[in-house]
Design a protein around this motif. Structure first.
Motif, mmCIF file in Angstrom:
data_model
loop_
_atom_site.group_PDB
_atom_site.id
_atom_site.type_symbol
_atom_site.label_atom_id
_atom_site.label_comp_id
_atom_site.label_asym_id
_atom_site.label_seq_id
_atom_site.Cartn_x
_atom_site.Cartn_y
_atom_site.Cartn_z
ATOM 1 N N PRO A 1 -0.224 32.830 0.010
ATOM 2 C CA PRO A 1 0.301 32.252 -1.237
ATOM 3 C C PRO A 1 1.186 31.031 -0.982
ATOM 4 O O PRO A 1 1.190 30.098 -1.793
ATOM 5 C CB PRO A 1 1.088 33.405 -1.853
ATOM 6 N N GLU A 2 1.914 31.035 0.122
ATOM 7 C CA GLU A 2 2.799 29.902 0.422
ATOM 8 C C GLU A 2 2.035 28.644 0.827
ATOM 9 O O GLU A 2 2.636 27.576 1.004
ATOM 10 C CB GLU A 2 3.818 30.269 1.509
ATOM 11 N N ASP A 3 0.727 28.733 0.976
ATOM 12 C CA ASP A 3 -0.089 27.540 1.217
ATOM 13 C C ASP A 3 -0.434 26.817 -0.088
ATOM 14 O O ASP A 3 -1.017 25.727 -0.054
ATOM 15 C CB ASP A 3 -1.387 27.910 1.934
ATOM 16 N N THR A 4 -0.094 27.415 -1.208
ATOM 17 C CA THR A 4 -0.358 26.794 -2.503
ATOM 18 C C THR A 4 0.378 25.464 -2.613
ATOM 19 O O THR A 4 1.592 25.390 -2.424
ATOM 20 C CB THR A 4 0.080 27.720 -3.647
ATOM 21 N N ALA A 5 -0.384 24.415 -2.897
ATOM 22 C CA ALA A 5 0.194 23.072 -2.969
ATOM 23 C C ALA A 5 -0.904 22.085 -3.362
ATOM 24 O O ALA A 5 -2.096 22.429 -3.366
ATOM 25 C CB ALA A 5 0.774 22.659 -1.617
ATOM 26 N N VAL A 6 -0.477 20.873 -3.674
ATOM 27 C CA VAL A 6 -1.426 19.761 -3.773
ATOM 28 C C VAL A 6 -1.574 19.176 -2.375
ATOM 29 O O VAL A 6 -0.565 18.840 -1.730
ATOM 30 C CB VAL A 6 -0.949 18.690 -4.761
ATOM 31 N N TYR A 7 -2.782 19.082 -1.908
ATOM 32 C CA TYR A 7 -3.065 18.571 -0.572
ATOM 33 C C TYR A 7 -3.537 17.120 -0.681
ATOM 34 O O TYR A 7 -4.464 16.808 -1.439
ATOM 35 C CB TYR A 7 -4.129 19.431 0.112
ATOM 36 N N ARG B 1 -5.075 -6.339 8.577
ATOM 37 C CA ARG B 1 -3.731 -5.791 8.397
ATOM 38 C C ARG B 1 -3.761 -4.267 8.502
ATOM 39 O O ARG B 1 -4.737 -3.626 8.134
ATOM 40 C CB ARG B 1 -3.180 -6.166 7.010
ATOM 41 N N TYR B 2 -2.637 -3.727 8.992
ATOM 42 C CA TYR B 2 -2.488 -2.280 9.026
ATOM 43 C C TYR B 2 -2.126 -1.796 7.615
ATOM 44 O O TYR B 2 -1.251 -2.371 6.960
ATOM 45 C CB TYR B 2 -1.402 -1.851 10.007
ATOM 46 N N LEU B 3 -2.789 -0.754 7.193
ATOM 47 C CA LEU B 3 -2.517 -0.168 5.889
ATOM 48 C C LEU B 3 -2.314 1.338 6.028
ATOM 49 O O LEU B 3 -2.911 1.971 6.903
ATOM 50 C CB LEU B 3 -3.684 -0.402 4.925
ATOM 51 N N GLU B 4 -1.486 1.886 5.150
ATOM 52 C CA GLU B 4 -1.398 3.334 4.999
ATOM 53 C C GLU B 4 -1.911 3.658 3.603
ATOM 54 O O GLU B 4 -1.399 3.128 2.614
ATOM 55 C CB GLU B 4 0.023 3.849 5.165
ATOM 56 N N VAL B 5 -2.909 4.508 3.536
ATOM 57 C CA VAL B 5 -3.572 4.805 2.269
ATOM 58 C C VAL B 5 -3.492 6.303 1.995
ATOM 59 O O VAL B 5 -3.595 7.120 2.919
ATOM 60 C CB VAL B 5 -5.051 4.361 2.301
ATOM 61 N N TRP B 6 -3.300 6.645 0.721
ATOM 62 C CA TRP B 6 -3.227 8.039 0.282
ATOM 63 C C TRP B 6 -4.341 8.340 -0.709
ATOM 64 O O TRP B 6 -4.719 7.485 -1.522
ATOM 65 C CB TRP B 6 -1.890 8.322 -0.388
ATOM 66 N N GLY B 7 -4.829 9.559 -0.669
ATOM 67 C CA GLY B 7 -5.743 10.029 -1.681
ATOM 68 C C GLY B 7 -4.998 10.498 -2.915
ATOM 69 O O GLY B 7 -3.762 10.509 -2.944
ATOM 70 N N GLN B 8 -5.752 10.917 -3.905
ATOM 71 C CA GLN B 8 -5.133 11.321 -5.173
ATOM 72 C C GLN B 8 -4.648 12.763 -5.158
ATOM 73 O O GLN B 8 -3.890 13.171 -6.034
ATOM 74 C CB GLN B 8 -6.130 11.126 -6.328
ATOM 75 N N GLY B 9 -5.070 13.521 -4.171
ATOM 76 C CA GLY B 9 -4.635 14.903 -4.034
ATOM 77 C C GLY B 9 -5.628 15.891 -4.616
ATOM 78 O O GLY B 9 -6.340 15.589 -5.579
ATOM 79 N N THR B 10 -5.664 17.073 -4.022
ATOM 80 C CA THR B 10 -6.494 18.160 -4.526
ATOM 81 C C THR B 10 -5.678 19.447 -4.482
ATOM 82 O O THR B 10 -4.983 19.723 -3.503
ATOM 83 C CB THR B 10 -7.805 18.288 -3.708
ATOM 84 N N LEU B 11 -5.741 20.212 -5.558
ATOM 85 C CA LEU B 11 -4.900 21.396 -5.693
ATOM 86 C C LEU B 11 -5.540 22.600 -5.014
ATOM 87 O O LEU B 11 -6.711 22.908 -5.245
ATOM 88 C CB LEU B 11 -4.663 21.704 -7.165
#
Length: 121
Positions: free
Chosen positions: A87-93, A106-116
């Motif tokens: 249960p403690e793994d519950t999160a948006v990943y 150029r160096y970039l850091e990119v993020w996804g939109q997340g998955t629950l």
């Protein structure tokens, strides 16, 4: 532009498994590191697992032995196999990538939109 698209989240019972996928697309010259982070309600975002271009991996202590990060360089895809979920793994990943953009180098850091991911009986 570069984007990351995650998939594979959902509801799973404690002890179950899920596999997350993240595809990087767009103007990519090279990818240095890809990884997974998570943010639970009321908590800060934390690193879960990362993998370098050379295949070196790093895991949070809380997921060692249960989660496995892997990648497919040809597909610019990173995976997170999650077993023995709690249960403690519950999160948006969130998927994350440190990369070099093709046209500007150029160096970039990119993020996804997340998955629950919800672990509950």
């Amino acid at each position: 532009q570069v984007q990351l698209v995650e998939s594979g989240g959902g509801l799973v019972q404690p002890g179950g498994s899920l596999r997350l996928s993240c595809v990087a697309s767009g103007s990519i010259f090279s990818i240095n590191t890809m990884g997974w982070y998570r943010q639970a309600p009321g908590k800060e975002r934390e690193s879960v697992a990362t993998i370098t271009s050379g295949g070196s991996t790093n895991y949070a202590d809380s997921v060692k032995g249960r989660f496995t990060v892997s990648k497919d360089n040809a597909k610019n895809t990173v995976y997170l196999q999650m077993n023995s979920l709690k249960p403690e793994d519950t999160a948006v990943y969130y998927c994350n990538a440190d990369l070099v953009e093709r046209s500007t180098k150029r160096y970039l850091e990119v993020w996804g939109q997340g998955t629950l991911v919800t672990v509950s009986s």
